[in-house]
Scaffold this motif. Sequence first.
Motif, short mmCIF file in Angstrom:
data_model
loop_
_atom_site.label_atom_id
_atom_site.label_comp_id
_atom_site.label_asym_id
_atom_site.label_seq_id
_atom_site.Cartn_x
_atom_site.Cartn_y
_atom_site.Cartn_z
N HIS A 3 0.85 -1.18 0.00
CA HIS A 3 0.00 0.00 0.00
C HIS A 3 0.89 1.23 0.00
O HIS A 3 1.88 1.27 0.70
CB HIS A 3 -0.90 0.00 1.23
N THR A 21 1.82 -12.25 7.36
CA THR A 21 1.30 -12.89 8.56
C THR A 21 1.86 -14.31 8.65
O THR A 21 1.82 -15.06 7.67
CB THR A 21 -0.24 -12.93 8.55
N CYS A 31 1.82 -10.59 12.58
CA CYS A 31 1.88 -9.86 11.32
C CYS A 31 3.06 -8.90 11.37
O CYS A 31 3.19 -8.12 12.31
CB CYS A 31 0.58 -9.09 11.07
N LEU A 55 -5.03 -6.39 14.90
CA LEU A 55 -5.20 -5.62 13.68
C LEU A 55 -6.67 -5.41 13.37
O LEU A 55 -7.50 -6.28 13.61
CB LEU A 55 -4.53 -6.32 12.49
N ARG A 56 -7.00 -4.23 12.86
CA ARG A 56 -8.37 -3.88 12.51
C ARG A 56 -8.43 -3.35 11.09
O ARG A 56 -7.50 -2.69 10.64
CB ARG A 56 -8.94 -2.82 13.47
N SER A 57 -9.53 -3.58 10.43
CA SER A 57 -9.75 -3.07 9.08
C SER A 57 -9.97 -1.56 9.15
O SER A 57 -10.60 -1.04 10.08
CB SER A 57 -10.99 -3.74 8.49
N LEU A 58 -9.47 -0.84 8.15
CA LEU A 58 -9.73 0.60 8.10
C LEU A 58 -11.22 0.89 8.03
O LEU A 58 -11.69 1.89 8.57
CB LEU A 58 -9.02 1.21 6.89
N ASP A 59 -11.99 0.01 7.39
CA ASP A 59 -13.43 0.21 7.29
C ASP A 59 -14.11 0.23 8.65
O ASP A 59 -15.15 0.86 8.83
CB ASP A 59 -14.07 -0.87 6.42
N GLU A 60 -13.53 -0.45 9.63
CA GLU A 60 -14.11 -0.46 10.99
C GLU A 60 -14.04 0.92 11.64
O GLU A 60 -14.78 1.19 12.58
CB GLU A 60 -13.37 -1.45 11.88
N ARG A 62 -14.08 3.96 9.85
CA ARG A 62 -14.58 5.03 8.97
C ARG A 62 -16.01 5.35 9.27
O ARG A 62 -16.77 4.66 9.79
CB ARG A 62 -14.45 4.62 7.51
#
Length: 62
Positions: A3, A21, A31, A55-60, A62
Amino acid sequence: MTHSTHPAGTGDAIPPLRAQTVRSTDGPARCTLSPADASDDERTTAWLTVNASVLRSLDEFR
């Protein structure tokens, strides 16, 4: 996974990053995040490793 992005308000690009991971039979999955183009030697000094469970998704967020 790689990214690349520009920090808000800057024209400086963040270099592409690589996330890897590793799952273990005797401990938590881990990871590691490092520069995508880092040499093997550089990866031993330019990295961050965390338990994959944190780790968390960016969508969580937003």
